[in-house]
Each structure stands twice: as structure tokens, then as C-alpha cells.
Design a protein around this motif. Structure first.
Motif, PDB file in Angstrom:
ATOM      1  N   TRP A 291      -4.213   9.938  -1.391  1.00 42.82           N
ATOM      2  CA  TRP A 291      -3.507   8.834  -0.741  1.00 42.82           C
ATOM      3  C   TRP A 291      -4.400   8.174   0.303  1.00 42.82           C
ATOM      4  O   TRP A 291      -5.126   8.857   1.034  1.00 42.82           O
ATOM      5  CB  TRP A 291      -2.229   9.334  -0.072  1.00 42.82           C
ATOM      6  CG  TRP A 291      -1.153   9.717  -1.046  1.00 42.82           C
ATOM      7  CD1 TRP A 291      -0.908  10.951  -1.557  1.00 42.82           C
ATOM      8  CD2 TRP A 291      -0.181   8.835  -1.626  1.00 42.82           C
ATOM      9  NE1 TRP A 291       0.150  10.892  -2.436  1.00 42.82           N
ATOM     10  CE2 TRP A 291       0.623   9.614  -2.493  1.00 42.82           C
ATOM     11  CE3 TRP A 291       0.082   7.476  -1.511  1.00 42.82           C
ATOM     12  CZ2 TRP A 291       1.655   9.071  -3.224  1.00 42.82           C
ATOM     13  CZ3 TRP A 291       1.119   6.934  -2.239  1.00 42.82           C
ATOM     14  CH2 TRP A 291       1.901   7.715  -3.083  1.00 42.82           C
ATOM     15  N   GLN A 292      -4.325   6.856   0.373  1.00 48.56           N
ATOM     16  CA  GLN A 292      -5.046   6.088   1.374  1.00 48.56           C
ATOM     17  C   GLN A 292      -4.077   5.727   2.499  1.00 48.56           C
ATOM     18  O   GLN A 292      -3.080   5.030   2.262  1.00 48.56           O
ATOM     19  CB  GLN A 292      -5.622   4.804   0.758  1.00 48.56           C
ATOM     20  CG  GLN A 292      -6.433   5.028  -0.508  1.00 48.56           C
ATOM     21  CD  GLN A 292      -7.675   5.821  -0.245  1.00 48.56           C
ATOM     22  OE1 GLN A 292      -8.407   5.556   0.711  1.00 48.56           O
ATOM     23  NE2 GLN A 292      -7.913   6.817  -1.079  1.00 48.56           N
ATOM     24  N   ASP A 293      -4.331   6.224   3.714  1.00 50.39           N
ATOM     25  CA  ASP A 293      -3.491   5.901   4.865  1.00 50.39           C
ATOM     26  C   ASP A 293      -4.069   4.650   5.527  1.00 50.39           C
ATOM     27  O   ASP A 293      -5.127   4.698   6.150  1.00 50.39           O
ATOM     28  CB  ASP A 293      -3.468   7.065   5.849  1.00 50.39           C
ATOM     29  CG  ASP A 293      -2.360   6.927   6.884  1.00 50.39           C
ATOM     30  OD1 ASP A 293      -1.942   5.773   7.149  1.00 50.39           O
ATOM     31  OD2 ASP A 293      -1.906   7.953   7.419  1.00 50.39           O
ATOM     32  N   VAL A 294      -3.382   3.509   5.375  1.00 46.26           N
ATOM     33  CA  VAL A 294      -3.942   2.231   5.807  1.00 46.26           C
ATOM     34  C   VAL A 294      -3.218   1.655   7.013  1.00 46.26           C
ATOM     35  O   VAL A 294      -3.384   0.478   7.338  1.00 46.26           O
ATOM     36  CB  VAL A 294      -3.913   1.216   4.645  1.00 46.26           C
ATOM     37  CG1 VAL A 294      -4.848   1.646   3.547  1.00 46.26           C
ATOM     38  CG2 VAL A 294      -2.500   1.031   4.093  1.00 46.26           C
ATOM     39  N   GLY A 295      -2.378   2.478   7.678  1.00 51.44           N
ATOM     40  CA  GLY A 295      -1.704   1.981   8.872  1.00 51.44           C
ATOM     41  C   GLY A 295      -0.708   0.887   8.538  1.00 51.44           C
ATOM     42  O   GLY A 295       0.134   1.023   7.653  1.00 51.44           O
ATOM     43  N   THR A 296      -0.819  -0.232   9.244  1.00 51.82           N
ATOM     44  CA  THR A 296       0.140  -1.328   9.067  1.00 51.82           C
ATOM     45  C   THR A 296      -0.344  -2.388   8.081  1.00 51.82           C
ATOM     46  O   THR A 296       0.349  -3.389   7.879  1.00 51.82           O
ATOM     47  CB  THR A 296       0.411  -1.997  10.429  1.00 51.82           C
ATOM     48  OG1 THR A 296      -0.814  -2.510  10.964  1.00 51.82           O
ATOM     49  CG2 THR A 296       0.986  -1.000  11.415  1.00 51.82           C
ATOM     50  N   ARG A 297      -1.523  -2.189   7.479  1.00 51.80           N
ATOM     51  CA  ARG A 297      -2.049  -3.195   6.555  1.00 51.80           C
ATOM     52  C   ARG A 297      -1.178  -3.299   5.316  1.00 51.80           C
ATOM     53  O   ARG A 297      -0.757  -2.294   4.760  1.00 51.80           O
ATOM     54  CB  ARG A 297      -3.490  -2.859   6.190  1.00 51.80           C
ATOM     55  CG  ARG A 297      -4.124  -3.819   5.212  1.00 51.80           C
ATOM     56  CD  ARG A 297      -5.641  -3.759   5.301  1.00 51.80           C
ATOM     57  NE  ARG A 297      -6.173  -2.441   5.069  1.00 51.80           N
ATOM     58  CZ  ARG A 297      -6.397  -1.930   3.844  1.00 51.80           C
ATOM     59  NH1 ARG A 297      -6.124  -2.640   2.773  1.00 51.80           N
ATOM     60  NH2 ARG A 297      -6.897  -0.726   3.715  1.00 51.80           N
ATOM     61  N   ARG A 298      -0.946  -4.539   4.867  1.00 52.32           N
ATOM     62  CA  ARG A 298      -0.033  -4.796   3.752  1.00 52.32           C
ATOM     63  C   ARG A 298      -0.752  -5.342   2.527  1.00 52.32           C
ATOM     64  O   ARG A 298      -0.154  -6.034   1.715  1.00 52.32           O
ATOM     65  CB  ARG A 298       1.073  -5.772   4.186  1.00 52.32           C
ATOM     66  CG  ARG A 298       1.913  -5.199   5.330  1.00 52.32           C
ATOM     67  CD  ARG A 298       3.066  -6.080   5.749  1.00 52.32           C
ATOM     68  NE  ARG A 298       3.828  -5.444   6.825  1.00 52.32           N
ATOM     69  CZ  ARG A 298       5.157  -5.386   6.885  1.00 52.32           C
ATOM     70  NH1 ARG A 298       5.873  -5.932   5.929  1.00 52.32           N
ATOM     71  NH2 ARG A 298       5.762  -4.792   7.889  1.00 52.32           N
TER      72      ARG A 298
ATOM     73  N   ASN B 242       9.365   3.757   8.444  1.00 54.77           N
ATOM     74  CA  ASN B 242       9.842   2.791   9.433  1.00 54.77           C
ATOM     75  C   ASN B 242       9.281   3.113  10.817  1.00 54.77           C
ATOM     76  O   ASN B 242       8.381   3.948  10.965  1.00 54.77           O
ATOM     77  CB  ASN B 242      11.373   2.749   9.442  1.00 54.77           C
ATOM     78  CG  ASN B 242      11.990   4.080   9.867  1.00 54.77           C
ATOM     79  OD1 ASN B 242      11.332   4.937  10.460  1.00 54.77           O
ATOM     80  ND2 ASN B 242      13.261   4.263   9.574  1.00 54.77           N
ATOM     81  N   ASN B 243       9.808   2.467  11.827  1.00 55.54           N
ATOM     82  CA  ASN B 243       9.286   2.622  13.182  1.00 55.54           C
ATOM     83  C   ASN B 243       9.471   4.021  13.739  1.00 55.54           C
ATOM     84  O   ASN B 243       8.746   4.441  14.654  1.00 55.54           O
ATOM     85  CB  ASN B 243       9.964   1.618  14.120  1.00 55.54           C
ATOM     86  CG  ASN B 243      11.476   1.765  14.136  1.00 55.54           C
ATOM     87  OD1 ASN B 243      12.126   1.545  13.120  1.00 55.54           O
ATOM     88  ND2 ASN B 243      12.043   2.134  15.261  1.00 55.54           N
TER      89      ASN B 243
ATOM     90  N   GLN C 234       6.253  -4.201  13.210  1.00 54.69           N
ATOM     91  CA  GLN C 234       4.852  -3.946  13.570  1.00 54.69           C
ATOM     92  C   GLN C 234       4.500  -2.464  13.505  1.00 54.69           C
ATOM     93  O   GLN C 234       3.325  -2.108  13.506  1.00 54.69           O
ATOM     94  CB  GLN C 234       4.571  -4.479  14.977  1.00 54.69           C
ATOM     95  CG  GLN C 234       4.755  -5.967  15.145  1.00 54.69           C
ATOM     96  CD  GLN C 234       6.178  -6.341  15.516  1.00 54.69           C
ATOM     97  OE1 GLN C 234       7.114  -5.559  15.324  1.00 54.69           O
ATOM     98  NE2 GLN C 234       6.355  -7.528  16.054  1.00 54.69           N
ATOM     99  N   LYS C 235       5.524  -1.590  13.452  1.00 56.75           N
ATOM    100  CA  LYS C 235       5.273  -0.153  13.396  1.00 56.75           C
ATOM    101  C   LYS C 235       5.457   0.421  12.000  1.00 56.75           C
ATOM    102  O   LYS C 235       5.350   1.640  11.829  1.00 56.75           O
ATOM    103  CB  LYS C 235       6.187   0.583  14.374  1.00 56.75           C
ATOM    104  CG  LYS C 235       5.786   0.433  15.830  1.00 56.75           C
ATOM    105  CD  LYS C 235       6.574   1.404  16.702  1.00 56.75           C
ATOM    106  CE  LYS C 235       6.082   1.377  18.143  1.00 56.75           C
ATOM    107  NZ  LYS C 235       6.781   2.385  18.975  1.00 56.75           N
TER     108      LYS C 235
END
Length: 1022
Positions: free
Chosen positions: A704-711, A731-732, A689-690
Motif C-alpha cells: 500500500w502507498q500511504d499518500v496522505g491527503t493527495r487525491r 475521515n478526520n 483537509q484531514k
């Protein structure tokens, strides 16, 4: 893309060669691990899970009784062979992730090999594949049951075929060959229904446990786990003497027996030795056990395990332990924050206070128990069993090492196993003690609830002073000042410094009832307080507040404590926060600065909560302990688990307009692509999740697009062309895989997006521009020509006027003058000639004035046609015998000025001809406004000779000019004449030409323009 994957694999293999610090810590109980579970009822499994493995690309593979699943930590994806070749059976019993990156799949009906995106199936006559291993040389070995060809139970793969071994080669033909493993010396160990066999080509030894001697036809050795010392752990499906969990050491069977567990009674399904040499035992009905040295931990359904029947274990690349059960898959991994509760031996279910003594003992107070944690063991003083009361409140260790304990509404000192009461002079109870501190003069200060709330000073075990509220502000926390005196954290969110009997209030801006939950006084003289509105601070007379504006994830703080390195740890409503000392100094200097923080949340084991008394402590070993009112939590800043593995990154799929494509290198997509989705993943299983992502689509994105945890990445504005999608992940613990994964693809152009079409459009545009240019040239030329034509027509008309009237009159005047000059001696004749000359000259003046009058008619007059025609009858000095009848029929309408002038000149010419040549007694002029405009000029004179009417009179241009004018305005001109009826001239002008509209339509403008370009340049509505 292959290069990127190879780089990721190299990084992964290099890190895997390091010390396994990521593995679960065997010094912690299983209950202190992070436990995640996926159950069958969650709907993620197609059938009962039965096997697990991990390939070098990072994916986990789960074999079930209904097929194979691929897992990335978030999504279970059913696997199917892209080339359409099916597995021998969907009932999968064993899996192996080989060192070459391939996956071996053991099914109910044979063996399969998934390698380089191709599936290879081996002969199905081998039956059930029970175990698969890879030896030190990379050879793949497997055991099987129920072979139809009678081959031995042990086989290995040679190229595209297999070779099996039986009795001839020293391998017993077991009815059940359930387990297979390789020891450190390269020996193969085979667990059968009656014996344990150690085998090498050319060497074979069989060892039969006592309990298996008469076990033919039943399961025997079901689990094997080689130890680092060369010995072998064996687990058997049956319990009893010589059965269960056995340790085979130097050819001797030794049962495992510990105070917590008699291994002989276990019915074992599987064994596994992890990277810390902890033995994991999966049983048939009793969950799992973990054995590390002499310590035994047990975990079962009551503790959260998905099932008590454990079938397989696996340790992934990051050190997480996976357990496959009959009802799901469970994962065990380290937590940064450990939790202690009654399960770990605490005597209270309500942890309200915690105190670290100088001797290393951790005192834990709560409901009905005072606990002491020493060397990992908990001892409890229970209510009714040594504890003189029920609720332990505040705790304090004084300079002599005595433990001060608040119990209920009393105060005691605990020393040498005994509690000593401290009483007030009047014998009344202290009330609930919410804070205690010892100042530099060895005074013990208490803050009590009372009633009333009172600050109390104790010295030499006796109460010396009492400061009740409201004289002393009611406080919640007490802390000693190294410079002397104490500090109070009040219930209204302020500080109070009490020194030498004087109390100084230091106020902060905050909401009402925002009490100071915890107070920290540091050696540099600064004071910090934990409140619901942030961290308040005072230093050298300056107050300031640390809140979410400075980067905190939330404002509500329960407690705080510095670690041995000076970093400040905040136990907050949204997690545990670490702030380095340099960042805190930055905040003291710049109160508005945004700080760099490290946040531990629920995924790290943090369970935020409020404790009413001593909330936090630091033991001499540097570990930090936090009471949350229910459990005790601990973090060790010196031994934080760091995930140093950059996660492998993969592009999993491409979806274009709801159609899926395999992410192949050089993927070509159809034209007119609209909705575009790329699915990607990163394989980190510690805390998936992290895992965070960044991506960039070269050819579209500038950064670069920083999209967090979106896959997933989404686009809906991609044009035809070539693109490169690049995605990286961390990674976490924020370790980035900078190589990431790349997918190169292209989008084909539509027919109207092709180069030839664009070239055609460009050529067409050039032609259109050239055509418009030529058209404009024609328009300009036509306009100039029209102007010349107008001038020529006007000159021609004027020439006609002068020729037909004025010049003839002048010529006649000349003839009269000449005649008079010839007879200059005849006075009478001279007089007559002069009178005649005067008449002729008067006529010439009138004719000249008439010509000038016709030139003076303005084209800007809107609707004066009737007046102009009526004036024309007056200007021509009609004979006295001629009467004029002038009529206008219909409502007058605005006329096009150019057309109006042409109509007027036609009418003017008709009136002039009637006046000069008709010898008529009556002239009728009718002007009619209807759908069309009509003008009729009729006389009752002598008429016009037909030859003159048709061809005009030589040297005269009146009739010819009328016809030309009528033609120019597309009108109908008729001239009817007879000797008996006179002459009638009729002009009919179409209404759409003569009438003028206020706002012409586009069509009308185009039509008018067409008329103008067609040669009627005088029709111009500019």
C-alpha cells in the motif's frame, strides 16, 4: 467495483441509523462552530447557488442558475450527462437526493431524474419546479409554477410520467407554490401565496394566516419545517402581524417571540429542522437564525456569512449544516475546541489568566475586566465599575475558597463581592504578580516582577518573607509541592525546589532564555515544565526532555494540564496535544521512546497563543480551559465529537497522456500508455483537509502507498496487462473505509509488445543463435582448414625444394659414387670421382642449409624483408661473374608477417632461379614501399623457355609455387622473359593487405575476417 460501492453504501446507511452525535451541537452558539464558506467571487460557481442536496453515494450537489455542480468537500466539478442528453434548463431551483441513490433535478423548465448513469427528462410544460420531496413510501412529489398545460401545482412521478393535482383534488391553484414538505404522519404540506395546505389523497385542509388573506399574486409561505410533535413551522416572505415566522400548532397560528427575536418581523426565504430539532431560519436580508428551545442565535455577513440572503439549508450525512445564500455556500460543523470571546459575552478582549474554582465558577482575568462564567452565563467586574484597577494578572483560590487577584502591581483578596488589599510591610507595591500558589502549610507564595524580581511568602494575609533575586533565582511560575514547600520554574529554563528555607536548583540542557512557561507538580512527586524547547521533567532525581524526537509535532509548549482520566494535554504552538497516561509512563521509563499522540489543530478550532499569567484550568465537570492572550478556548475530554462514518470512496477519473476516460469497470486503455493519472476522492465534509488515503495498484505495487491527503495517483512505467487499482480512505478521526473503491482496467500492448511479436522475436533469437553457432563452427573449421593448408603448403614447398635441388644433388652424388665403384681399380678415376662427389655433397649441404634457412624465417619479425632478400642473394653462392644491385625505395613500413613471408618466398624463388638457371651477369632486386608494395627481380640472362614459363617444368614446382603464393595474398605476379633481355619477375601486393596498422578499424577487422573466411586464412591479424 459495484460490489465495493454497495459495501460502502451499506456501511454508510448502517451508521446513519445511529444517534446523530455528529450533528452540530445546539448548546453551542453558531459562532463556536467551524464555519467554511465558498463565495461566488472565489470562482467555484458558474452562477448564483440556489439548491443543495446529497445523494446516498456521499456527493453533495449544488444547483446554480447556470448549471449543476458536484462537490466532494474539496473540488466543485461541473456536471454534464455522459450520454449527451441536456437538462431542460441550466437554471436549477430545487434538488432531491432520493433514497434509491438517484438525484432529482428541478429546473426552470421542468423536472429531470439522474439515475444509474442515465438522465430522464420529464415534460417541460410543467414550468419552474420549486420544491421536491420524497414521502415515506418512496413516491417523489414536487410543486411547480407557471404550468403551460394548466395542471395543478402539486404533482408526483409515476414511472416515466407525472400526475398533477389541482382544485378537483383539494389543492388550490396557487399563483406561487413555493414550499413542500412531509410530516411524520405522511401528510404533504404545501405552502402557497395565500394559505398553508395539508393534503393527502382524499383529504385536504387549508389554513390561511391572517397576513396572507389578501396576498394573491405575491409570495406567501416560502418555508416549511415539520416538528417532531406533529406541528409545523411556517415562514413567510413578508413580515408583519400574522406574518414572518409562525408556529402552526393544532390548527392555531402562533408567532415566535423571544427576548432576542420577534419572529413576526422576519422576511423568510427558507426553514429547516436539523437532527437535534433545532430550527434554522433563512431570511431575505438578515442572515440566518437558529432556534433551539428558547435560545436564539444569529449569524450574518458581519460574522462571516457569505450573504444575508439565505435560500436553502441542508444537513449532510455527518451532521454538518449547509446554507445556500445568494452569494455562496456556507458550512457549519462542530469544533472539538470551542472559543469564547467578547462575542460570547466576555468582558475582556485580552484573556490573560483563567482559574477554575471548586464551586464550578470559571474566573477569567484580562485587560479591564474580571469575568466569572457560571452555568453558561458570564458576569463581569469591569474597570471603574467595581474592579480596583485595569489589568488582572494572576489568580488563586485558597483553601478557604477566597479568590486572590493580582491587579496591576497590587494584590487583593476577593470575597463576598468585595476586594481587600494586601500590602507589604513598607507599603510599597508588589509589582506585577506572574505566579501564585498555596503550599501544604497554607502559605501563599507570590512570584513578582518587582523590581527586583522577588519570591514572597504570605501567611494570615500578611507578608512573612521576601526572597529577592539574585539570591533566589528569578522565576516565572510557582507550584506547590504536595510533600511540602514549593517548586519554581525559572526564567533560564531550570527548576528550583524551595523547602525549609533551602533552594535546590535542578538544571536542564537548553538554549539561553528558555524560560519555564508553566509548571505542573503531580502527586507522584514528578515535576513537569512547559518550555520553548520541549516538555522538561524531573522524577526521583532523573531529568529528561520530551521533544519532537518523541513524536511531538513541535517543541514550543505554552501550558499543560491533566484531565480526569490522567491524560496530559499540551497547549502548544502547533495545536493541542493529548498524551495518554500510559504513554507518559512509557516516556518516564524510556526517555527516547516515540509516543502515540492525538493532535488537534486549527481545523479543530485550536488557536494557539501565549498568555502571561494563569494559562490553563480544569473545571469540576472535567472541561479544560486554555487562555491564549486574546480568547479563551475549551475542550471537553468527556464529550469529544467523533466522526464514526467511514467516508465513501470513489474513483472519479482516469487521465492517460492528457486524455480523460470515465472510470468504467473493465476500462481498456490504448497501447503505449506513458503518463497515467487516477483521480479519486473520499466524501467526508467535517474536515476534508484531514481525509487521508492509501492506494495500491495490483499488478504493479507490492504494498500500500500511504499518500496522505493527495487525491491523485501517478504512474509512468505501466506495461501492457491487467491491473486493479484499489484506494481506501479515513475521515478526520481516523475511521477507515476498508472497502474503498476499486477500478479494474487493462492496457493494450503495442504491436511490438504482442505475444505473436514476442514469439517472433524469440524464434528470431533462436535462429540468430543457431546461425551464430553455425558461423562459429565454420570459423573454427576454416581456421583448422587454414592451419592444415598452411602445413600442406609448407610441406609442398619443402618437397619442391628437396625435389628440385637437394634430392637432385644427392641423386647426382649417388651417380658419381656408383661410377667410381664401377671402376674401383682405377685409382686416378677413383680420385676424380671422389673429388666430384665432394663437390656434389658440398652443394647438397648448401641446398639443405638454404631449405632450412627458409624454414627458420619467423613470422613474428616485423619488417626484415629487405634484409632477408639480401641474405638470400648471399646464401645462393651467386656466380662470380654475376653482380647484384639491391635497392629499397620509400620508407620501410610494418608488414603483415604472413604476407611478408609469402612475398619473401616468392622473391627467394626468383633469386634462386636466377642464380641457378639464368647464366646472367647482372641481377637487379628492387623493393618499393608505396601505396602498394612491389618487388622486382630482374636478370640479363638467357631467359625462360615460354612453355616452361607458362606451364612449368615437369617435375619442378618453383614457378607454380610462386603463382600460388601470389594468389593466396591477392597479389599480382608477372613473369616476363626473353632470350635477349633475360627474365623479370614482378610482384605487386595491395597496401591494404600487406601493410599493418596499429589499431585497425572495425570495418578493417570485418574485412579481414571476410578475407579469412573466403579462403585466405593466412591473413590473420591475431
Amino acid at each position: 467495483m459495484r460490489i465495493q460501492r454497495a459495501l460502502s453504501l451499506c456501511i454508510l446507511l448502517l451508521v446513519l441509523g445511529a444517534s446523530p452525535l455528529l450533528a452540530v451541537d445546539p448548546n453551542r452558539s453558531i459562532s463556536q462552530y467551524a464555519h467554511s464558506v465558498w463565495r461566488i467571487q472565489d470562482g467555484v460557481f458558474m452562477g448564483t447557488p440556489s439548491a443543495i442536496a446529497q445523494t446516498t453515494n456521499g456527493y453533495l450537489w449544488i444547483g446554480t442558475k447556470a448549471g449543476l455542480l458536484r462537490f466532494d468537500g474539496v473540488r466543485f466539478v461541473p456536471w454534464t450527462s455522459p450520454n449527451g442528453m441536456p437538462l431542460p434548463s441550466l437554471d436549477i431551483d430545487s434538488l432531491l437526493g432520493a433514497r434509491d441513490g438517484s438525484l432529482w433535478i428541478g429546473t426552470r423548465d421542468g423536472l429531470s431524474h439522474w439515475i444509474n448513469e442515465h438522465l430522464i427528462n420529464y415534460a417541460s410544460a410543467m414550468g419552474v419546479i420549486t420544491s421536491i420531496v420524497e414521502d415515506h413510501d418512496g413516491t417523489v412529489w414536487f410543486t411547480h409554477l407557471g404550468a403551460l398545460d394548466g395542471s395543478g401545482p402539486l404533482c408526483h412521478v409515476t414511472g416515466t410520467s407525472t400526475q398533477c393535482y389541482g382544485k378537483t383534488e383539494g389543492v388550490p391553484n396557487f399563483d406561487f407554490a413555493e414550499s413542500l414538505d412531509v410530516d411524520s404522519l405522511g401528510n404533504l404540506w404545501i405552502g402557497g401565496d395565500t394559505a398553508l395546505v395539508r393534503w393527502k389523497p382524499g383529504s385536504s385542509d387549508s389554513y390561511g394566516p391572517i397576513g396572507l388573506k389578501s396576498n394573491e399574486g405575491m409570495q406567501g409561505v416560502t418555508g416549511l419545517a415539520p416538528d417532531v410533535d406533529g406541528s409545523m413551522w411556517a415562514g413567510m416572505a413578508l413580515g408583519g402581524p400574522g406574518m414572518g415566522l409562525q408556529h402552526f400548532v393544532k390548527s392555531v397560528w402562533k408567532p415566535f417571540i423571544a427576548p432576542e427575536l420577534d419572529g413576526r418581523n422576519l422576511e423568510i426565504e427558507t426553514l429547516f429542522m436539523d437532527s437535534h430539532n433545532a430550527l434554522w431560519v433563512g431570511t431575505l436580508k438578515r442572515g440566518l437564525y437558529r432556534i433551539f428551545g428558547h435560545r436564539v442565535d444569529h449569524f450574518q455577513v458581519a460574522d462571516g456569512l457569505s450573504s444575508n440572503s439565505v435560500l436553502r439549508f441542508w444537513e449532510d450525512h455527518e451532521g454538518n449544516i449547509w446554507a445556500v445564500t445568494s452569494r455562496g455556500v456556507d458550512k457549519f460543523s462542530n469544533l472539538q475546541v470551542a472559543t469564547l470571546s467578547t462575542r460570547e459575552g466576555l468582558g475582556t478582549e485580552e484573556v490573560d489568566a483563567v482559574l477554575a474554582a471548586r464551586d464550578g465558577t470559571l474566573w477569567i482575568g484580562g485587560a479591564e475586566s474580571l469575568d466569572a462564567l457560571r452555568d453558561g452565563k458570564v458576569t463581569s467586574i469591569q474597570a471603574g465599575k467595581g474592579l480596583p484597577g485595569n489589568q488582572v494578572t494572576s489568580l488563586l483560590e485558597d483553601h478557604e475558597g477566597q479568590l486572590w487577584v493580582g491587579i496591576d502591581s497590587t494584590l487583593t483578596v476577593y470575597r463576598n463581592g468585595r476586594f481587600r488589599w494586601i500590602k507589604k510591610p513598607d507599603g510599597s507595591p508588589f509589582g506585577v504578580i506572574v505566579g501564585m500558589a498555596e503550599d501544604s502549610d497554607n502559605n501563599i507564595w507570590l512570584e513578582t516582577i518587582g523590581p527586583p524580581r522577588t519570591l514572597i511568602r504570605i501567611h494570615d494575609l500578611k507578608v512573612q518573607e521576601q526572597f529577592p533575586a539574585p539570591g533566589m533565582p528569578a522565576a516565572r511560575q510557582v507550584a506547590a509541592d504536595p510533600a511540602g514547600g514549593i517548586w519554581l520554574g525559572t526564567r533560564n529554563g531550570d527548576f528550583v525546589r524551595h523547602r525549609n528555607g533551602h533552594a535546590e536548583v535542578i538544571a536542564f540542557k537548553h538554549a539561553q532564555d528558555s524560560q519555564v512557561e508553566h509548571l505542573l507538580v503531580k502527586s507522584d512527586g514528578s515535576v513537569q515544565g512547559a518550555t520553548a524547547f520541549g516538555l522538561i521533567g524531573w522524577k526521583q532525581g532523573k531529568t529528561q526532555t520530551l521533544t519532537t524526537r518523541n513524536g511531538l509535532p513541535c517543541n514550543s509548549i505554552f501550558s499543560m494540564i491533566p484531565d480526569d482520566a490522567g491524560a496530559l494535554w499540551l497547549y502548544t504552538q502547533c495545536g493541542l496535544i493529548e498524551i495518554e497516561n500510559t504513554e507518559m509512563q512509557k516516556w518516564w521509563e524510556q526517555p527516547d521512546s516515540v509516543l502515540k499522540l492525538r493532535v488537534f489543530d486549527q481545523f479543530d478550532g485550536v488557536q494557539p497563543g501565549w498568555a502571561p499569567f494563569q494559562k490553563v484550568a480544569r473545571t469540576p465537570d472535567g472541561r479544560l480551559w486554555f487562555a491564549n492572550g486574546i480568547v479563551l478556548q475549551m475542550i471537553d475530554p468527556h464529550h469529544l465529537y467523533e466522526n464514526v462514518l467511514p467516508p465513501p470512496v470513489h474513483v472519479e477519473g482516469v487521465i492517460v497522456d492528457r486524455k480523460s476516460y470515465l472510470p468504467q469497470e473493465g476500462l481498456r486503455l490504448p497501447p503505449l500508455t506513458r503518463d497515467f493519472e487516477i483521480d479519486y476522492t473520499a466524501l467526508s465534509f467535517v474536515i476534508p483537509q484531514k481525509v487521508r488515503f492509501r492506494y495500491k495498484l495490483e499488478g504493479h505495487d507490492t504494498d500500500w502507498q500511504d499518500v496522505g491527503t493527495r487525491r491523485q495517483a501517478f504512474y509512468n512505467d505501466l506495461h501492457p496487462g491487467k491491473y486493479a487499482f484499489h484506494v481506501i480512505a479515513c475521515n478526520n478521526d481516523g475511521v477507515w473505509n476498508e472497502a474503498g473503491a476499486t477500478l479494474n482496467f487493462s492496457i493494450a500492448p503495442g504491436w511490438y509488445q504482442t505475444n505473436w511479436f514476442l514469439a517472433f522475436c524469440a524464434a528470431s533469437a533462436l535462429l540468430l543463435v543457431w546461425g551464430l553457432y553455425r558461423l562459429r563452427l565454420r570459423q573454427v573449421a576454416s581456421s583448422i582448414s587454414a592451419q592444415f593448408d598452411e602445413r600442406l603448403a609448407e610441406r609442398t614447398r619443402l618437397a619442391r625444394e628437396l625435389h628440385d635441388t637437394f634430392l637432385q644433388t644427392v641423386q647426382g652424388s649417388k651417380m658419381v659414387a656408383d661410377d667410381a665403384l664401377d671402376a674401383g681399380s682405377d685409382e686416378k678415376r677413383m680420385r676424380n670421382a671422389l673429388e666430384k662427389l665432394s663437390t656434389w655433397l658440398a652443394q647438397a649441404v648448401d641446398e639443405g642449409r638454404a631449405a632450412l634457412q627458409s624454414l627458420r624465417v619467423s613470422t613474428i619479425e616485423k619488417n626484415r624483408l629487405s634484409e632477408s632478400l639480401q641474405r638470400a642473394t648471399e646464401d645462393h653462392h651467386l656466380p662470380a661473374s654475376m653482380t647484384v644491385a639491391f635497392s629499397v625505395i620509400g620508407d620501410a613500413r610494418d608488414l603483415h608477417p604472413i604476407v611478408r613471408d609469402e612475398v619473401y618466398r616468392v622473391g627467394y624463388e626468383a633469386i634462386r632461379n636466377a642464380a641457378m638457371h639464368s647464366r646472367a651477369s647482372r641481377l637487379e632486386i628492387d623493393l618499393r614501399y608505396a601505396n602498394d608494395l612491389s618487388l622486382r627481380v630482374k636478370d640479363n640472362g638467357v631467359g625462360i623457355d615460354p612453355s616452361i614459363s607458362d606451364d612449368g617444368k615437369t617435375g619442378h614446382f618453383g614457378l607454380q609455387g610462386m603463382r600460388e603464393r601470389a594468389a593466396r595474398i591477392r597479389s599480382k605476379l608477372s613473369i616476363m622473359s626473353s632470350a635477349n633481355a633475360g627474365t623479370e619477375v614482378t610482384l605487386i601486393v595491395p597496401g591494404n593487405i600487406v601493410y599493418r596498422k596499429t589499431r585497425p578499424t572495425v570495418f578493417e577487422r570485418l574485412k579481414a575476417e571476410a578475407l579469412r573466411l573466403g579462403g585466405f586464412s593466412s591473413i590473420d591479424d591475431r
